[in-house]
Design a protein around this motif. Structure first.
Motif, mmCIF file in Angstrom:
data_model
loop_
_atom_site.group_PDB
_atom_site.id
_atom_site.type_symbol
_atom_site.label_atom_id
_atom_site.label_comp_id
_atom_site.label_asym_id
_atom_site.label_seq_id
_atom_site.Cartn_x
_atom_site.Cartn_y
_atom_site.Cartn_z
ATOM 1 N N LEU A 114 0.832 -1.207 0.000
ATOM 2 C CA LEU A 114 0.000 0.000 0.000
ATOM 3 C C LEU A 114 0.865 1.255 0.000
ATOM 4 O O LEU A 114 0.510 2.276 -0.582
ATOM 5 N N ASP A 115 2.027 1.134 0.636
ATOM 6 C CA ASP A 115 2.887 2.301 0.776
ATOM 7 C C ASP A 115 4.270 1.805 1.186
ATOM 8 O O ASP A 115 4.370 0.846 1.936
ATOM 9 N N GLY A 116 5.326 2.450 0.664
ATOM 10 C CA GLY A 116 6.671 2.055 1.067
ATOM 11 C C GLY A 116 7.422 1.371 -0.051
ATOM 12 O O GLY A 116 7.115 1.564 -1.234
ATOM 13 N N GLY A 117 8.413 0.575 0.305
ATOM 14 C CA GLY A 117 9.229 -0.073 -0.722
ATOM 15 C C GLY A 117 9.888 -1.330 -0.189
ATOM 16 O O GLY A 117 10.428 -1.353 0.925
ATOM 17 N N VAL A 118 9.824 -2.391 -0.977
ATOM 18 C CA VAL A 118 10.400 -3.674 -0.595
ATOM 19 C C VAL A 118 11.385 -4.095 -1.682
ATOM 20 O O VAL A 118 11.052 -4.031 -2.872
ATOM 21 N N ALA A 119 12.577 -4.524 -1.262
ATOM 22 C CA ALA A 119 13.570 -4.977 -2.245
ATOM 23 C C ALA A 119 13.612 -6.493 -2.252
ATOM 24 O O ALA A 119 13.776 -7.125 -1.213
ATOM 25 N N LEU A 120 13.436 -7.064 -3.449
ATOM 26 C CA LEU A 120 13.601 -8.508 -3.592
ATOM 27 C C LEU A 120 15.058 -8.737 -3.951
ATOM 28 O O LEU A 120 15.583 -8.106 -4.864
ATOM 29 N N ILE B 26 12.836 -4.768 3.639
ATOM 30 C CA ILE B 26 12.124 -3.486 3.642
ATOM 31 C C ILE B 26 13.119 -2.335 3.433
ATOM 32 O O ILE B 26 14.030 -2.138 4.242
ATOM 33 N N HIS B 27 12.933 -1.595 2.355
ATOM 34 C CA HIS B 27 13.814 -0.469 2.014
ATOM 35 C C HIS B 27 13.400 0.789 2.755
ATOM 36 O O HIS B 27 14.225 1.555 3.209
ATOM 37 N N VAL B 28 12.095 1.030 2.740
ATOM 38 C CA VAL B 28 11.545 2.154 3.514
ATOM 39 C C VAL B 28 10.303 1.626 4.235
ATOM 40 O O VAL B 28 9.679 0.675 3.757
#
Ligand SMILES: Cc1cc2nc3c(=O)[nH]c(=O)nc-3n(C[C@H](O)[C@H](O)[C@H](O)COP(=O)(O)OP(=O)(O)OC[C@H]3O[C@@H](n4cnc5c(N)ncnc54)[C@H](O)[C@@H]3O)c2cc1C
Ligand code: FES
Lengths: 269, 153
Positions: free
Chosen positions: B54-60, B98-100
Motif C-alpha cells: 500500500l505504501d513504502g518499498g520492498v527490495a527482492l 524493507i527499504h523504507v
C-alpha cells in the motif's frame, strides 16, 4: 553541407566513457530546438550524428554529450580544449514541447538517452507555468552510471518537477528503486487521457515503455520517441538512415508514434 | 465492512472484480506494517502468503557471496509481492527486505486458494491478475538481463 570547424571550449567527463563537449559556435550565435542533432566530424576519422544536450536559451555554446563506442566517438571524446571538430547542423525534428502546454508531461528515458532530452527539460523548466505536472523517469545501469548526476540531484530538489530514478543493478548503498524504467510509470502523477510523453533510450526500452503507456490509456498521438539510425548526409539525400518510409535525419529523429504506425515496432536493423 | 475490505476495494489490482468477490478475498487479508531494515521473508523459507503493498518499498534480492544482499527488483505501492505460495515446493525464491517503512495487506495463501477452488469465477479473476503481474515482471527482468544501457563494444 561542409562541416564548419568549431573550437573545443571545454571537455567534461560525465562517466567512464561519456564526455560533454562545449564548442564555440561558428559566427555570432547558435540556435537549435530541443531534440535536434548535429553531424560532428572528427577530422581525418569520420562524421557521426550527435544530439545537442545544451540549454536552448544559451546561444553562446554548442553542447554535446558523447559516449565513446567506436572509432569516431573515441576520437571525439579524446579532444582537448583548443582542438577543433567539424560541425554541420542543427538538423532534424524537435521535441514538441508546445503540444504539452496545459497538460501533464511525462519524460521517460534511460542511459545516454537523457542527453537528447536535457534541452527539452531545461526548456519546459524555463517556462514551468505553461505545464501541469512534469515528471522525469530515468533508468540507468547502476547508481554509479547516472548521467548528469549533479543536475539530477538539483532537479530532485525542485517542488515543481517529480524525478524518479531506477537502476538495473543496485549496490550496497543504493536505497532507491531497482528495475526497469517502466516500473516507475505507476508512481508518476499524470492524466493518461491528456498527458504527453517524450521517450528516449535504447529501442527495446522505448517499445516496452510505449506498450506500458498504451496499456494505461495513453493514445499514440501523444507519444513522441527519438529514433537512431546510422547516417551519412544528415539532410535527407543519401537514404542511409531509412526507416520504413522515413528518413530519420529529416523526418526524425523525433517522431510522433501515431505517424510511424507499425514502423514504431520495427526492430533495429 | 472490514478494514481489509475498505483498503482493498480501491486498489487498482482488484479493479473489475465485484464487491462480493473482494469481500471474499478480504476475509483472507490482514493489514501489516514493517520498519525499514526488516525482512518480510527469506529465500528458502516456507511460502504461505502474498502481499499487496500500500505504501513504502520492498527490495527482492539474494545474498551474493562476498557482496552481501543484492537487490534485483524493488516493489512499491500497488505492487503484489510473492507467488511462491501458489506452486510447490511453496518456498520463497528471494529475500524480501524493507527499504523504507512499508504498509501492506497480507493474504493467507492456503485460504485464498480454498476460496478460489470453491468459486472458479473468483479463481479465474485472481489468476488473470497474478499472471499479468508475472508476465510483466518476467519481461522486466528480461530487459534488465539484456543490459540495454551497457556500452555496445
Ligand atoms: C539522431 C542521432 C542522435 C544521436 N545522439 C547521440 C548522442 O547524443 N550521444 C552519443 O553518444 N551518441 C549519439 N548517437 C549515436 C552515435 O551517432 C553513434 O554512437 C556513433 O555513430 C558511433 O560511431 P563510431 O564510429 O564511434 O562507432 P561505430 O563503429 O559506428 O559503432 C561502434 C558500436 O556502436 C554501435 N552503435 C553505433 N551507433 C549506435 C547507436 N545509435 N545506438 C547504439 N549503438 C550504436 C555499433 O553497432 C557498434 O557496435 C546518435 C545517433 C543518432 C542517429
Ligand atoms: S543520412 Fe542521408 S538521408 Fe538520412
Amino acid at each position: 553541407m561542409h562541416p564548419v570547424p568549431c573550437r573545443v571550449h571545454s571537455v567534461v567527463r560525465e562517466l567512464e566513457d561519456t564526455f560533454t563537449l562545449e564548442l564555440d559556435p561558428p559566427g555570432d550565435g547558435w540556435e537549435f530546438a530541443p531534440g535536434q542533432f548535429t553531424m560532428l566530424y572528427a577530422f581525418g576519422i569520420g562524421e557521426v550524428p550527435i544530439s545537442i544536450s545544451g540549454d536552448p536559451s544559451d546561444s553562446s555554446r554548442i553542447v554535446q554529450t558523447i559516449r565513446a563506442v567506436g572509432p569516431v566517438t573515441d576520437a571525439l571524446t579524446a579532444v582537448s580544449p583548443g582542438d577543433f571538430v567539424g560541425v554541420r547542423g542543427p538538423y532534424g525534428t524537435s521535441w514538441p514541447t508546445g503540444s504539452a502546454e496545459g497538460r501533464d508531461l511525462l519524460i521517460i528515458t534511460g542511459g545516454i538517452g537523457l542527453a537528447p532530452l536535457r534541452p527539452a527539460i531545461l526548456e519546459v523548466l524555463d517556462h514551468r507555468d505553461r505545464y501541469d505536472n512534469i515528471t522525469l523517469l530515468y533508468g540507468a545501469r547502476s547508481p554509479g552510471e547516472l548521467l548528469f548526476a549533479e543536475e539530477l540531484q538539483e532537479w530532485r530538489g525542485r517542488f515543481d518537477l517529480e524525478v524518479l530514478i531506477t537502476v538495473d543493478r543496485g549496490d550496497q548503498v543504493w536505497r532507491g528503486p531497482v528495475g526497469v524504467v517502466t516500473s516507475l510509470i505507476g508512481r508518476a502523477s499524470f492524466d493518461p487521457e491528456s498527458a504527453v510523453a517524450f521517450v528516449c533510450g535504447p529501442e527495446i526500452m522505448m517499445r516496452f515503455t510505449i506498450q506500458e503507456l498504451l496499456s494505461r490509456g495513453f493514445t499514440d498521438d501523444r507519444l513522441h520517441i527519438s529514433m537512431e539510425r546510422n547516417m551519412k548526409c544528415g539532410i535527407g539525400l543519401c537514404g542511409h538512415c531509412q526507416l520504413g518510409p522515413f528518413f530519420v535525419c529529416k523526418d526524425g529523429p523525433i517522431f510522433r508514434c501515431s505517424e510511424m504506425g507499425d514502423t514504431c515496432w520495427t526492430r533495429e536493423v | 465492512m472490514s478494514e481489509a475490505f475498505d483498503l482493498l476495494v480501491d486498489q487498482p489490482f482488484f479493479k473489475g472484480m465485484t464487491e462480493d468477490q473482494i469481500r471474499v478475498v478480504a476475509e483472507t487479508a490482514t493489514p501489516v506494517s514493517y520498519r525499514e531494515g526488516e525482512f518480510i521473508f527469506f529465500e528458502g523459507g516456507k511460502a504461505d502468503s502474498c502481499f499487496l503493498i500500500l505504501d513504502g518499498g520492498v527490495a527482492l534480492g539474494l545474498e551474493k557471496p562476498g557482496h552481501g544482499p543484492t537487490a534485483i527488483l524493488t516493489l512499491h505501492a500497488g505492487d503484489l509481492l510473492g507467488w511462491s505460495w501458489l506452486y510447490p515446493p511453496y518456498r520463497w525464491s528471494y529475500n524480501a527486505h524493507i527499504h523504507v517503512d512499508t504498509k501492506a495487506i497480507r493474504f493467507d495463501g492456503p485460504r485464498l486458494k480454498e476460496a478460489a477452488d470453491a468459486d472458479p469465477v473468483l479463481g479465474y479473476e485472481l489468476m488473470k491478475r497474478f499472471t499479468d503481474m508475472l508476465v510483466k515482471r518476467m519481461q522486466s527482468i528480461r530487459i534488465q538481463l539484456l543490459d540495454v544501457y551497457s556500452t555496445p563494444r
